[in-house]
Design an enzyme around this catalytic site. Sequence first.
Site, short mmCIF file in Angstrom:
data_model
loop_
_atom_site.label_atom_id
_atom_site.label_comp_id
_atom_site.label_asym_id
_atom_site.label_seq_id
_atom_site.Cartn_x
_atom_site.Cartn_y
_atom_site.Cartn_z
N CYS A 106 0.84 -1.20 0.00
CA CYS A 106 0.00 0.00 0.00
C CYS A 106 0.88 1.25 0.00
O CYS A 106 0.64 2.20 -0.75
CB CYS A 106 -0.92 -0.01 1.21
SG CYS A 106 -2.10 1.36 1.27
N CYS A 107 1.92 1.25 0.85
CA CYS A 107 2.85 2.38 0.89
C CYS A 107 3.56 2.55 -0.46
O CYS A 107 3.80 3.67 -0.91
CB CYS A 107 3.88 2.18 1.99
SG CYS A 107 3.24 2.33 3.68
N CYS A 189 -0.71 8.75 6.99
CA CYS A 189 -2.06 8.45 6.53
C CYS A 189 -2.97 8.20 7.75
O CYS A 189 -2.52 7.64 8.76
CB CYS A 189 -2.05 7.24 5.62
SG CYS A 189 -1.21 7.51 4.05
N CYS A 192 -3.16 4.80 9.46
CA CYS A 192 -1.88 4.30 9.98
C CYS A 192 -1.32 5.17 11.10
O CYS A 192 -0.17 4.98 11.50
CB CYS A 192 -0.86 4.25 8.85
SG CYS A 192 -1.35 3.21 7.46
N CYS A 217 7.85 3.34 5.81
CA CYS A 217 7.01 3.10 4.64
C CYS A 217 7.83 2.66 3.43
O CYS A 217 7.28 2.14 2.47
CB CYS A 217 6.21 4.35 4.30
SG CYS A 217 7.23 5.78 3.90
#
Length: 235
Positions: A106-107, A189, A192, A217
């Site tokens: 995702c990162c 984010c 997170c 990340c």
Amino acid sequence: MEKLAQLERTVLEIARHFAPAVLASSLSAEDMVLTDAILRLEAGIEIFTLNTGRLHPETLQLIDAVEERYGYRIRTFEPDPREVSQFLNAHGDEAIYRSIALRKRCCEIRKLMPLAQALAGKRAWITGLRREQSITRANVQEREFDAVHGLAKFNPLAHWSEAEVWNYIGAFGVPYNPLYDRGFRSIGCAPCTRPVAPGEDPRAGRWWWEDASTRECGLHVGPDGKLIRSRQGQP
């Protein structure tokens, strides 16, 4: 303040010897210090941020606050919507909590890929990394070489304390994210990031469900998976 004078010298030296250089701003307190220094000194260094699509509204509001305060519009880079859609369709909204691999993917989609676009054609990038932020950043140097992107990397606040960052913000009236006033000490984010409890390190609220040694990340690691930490010294 010697550290302030050194910061100003470093910013001007980067602008002089490493153009085109950019500040990769996460809109953190540290990056707001660097933003102020760059714009106050009229250094001509571009400032950009990565709008991951999952940032807090308070974070995004800082883009407007910078424009109002300095007359400068921070450039934004966003992830490829197709990549985001494919990831969500395959793994769902809660994927980041299920495995480190999925969280890092995702990162990669939301941060690393846009970062590569933002750094294309540049000779150097500047970050707000500080040594005391976490164990993964304890050895960060003021000047490094980013082997992933093939350019110089500068961390002018590497030796600054959290208190020195906030002293600067107060002294120069620098705008900052109001989430800091609500217990946040490192803001990424929204899914997170959480506020930090008393006694925890500044980045304890980032990916808090993982071991502290994995809480990066990928923006600041090299091909070996370790924090890039080569070539010390000033420009």
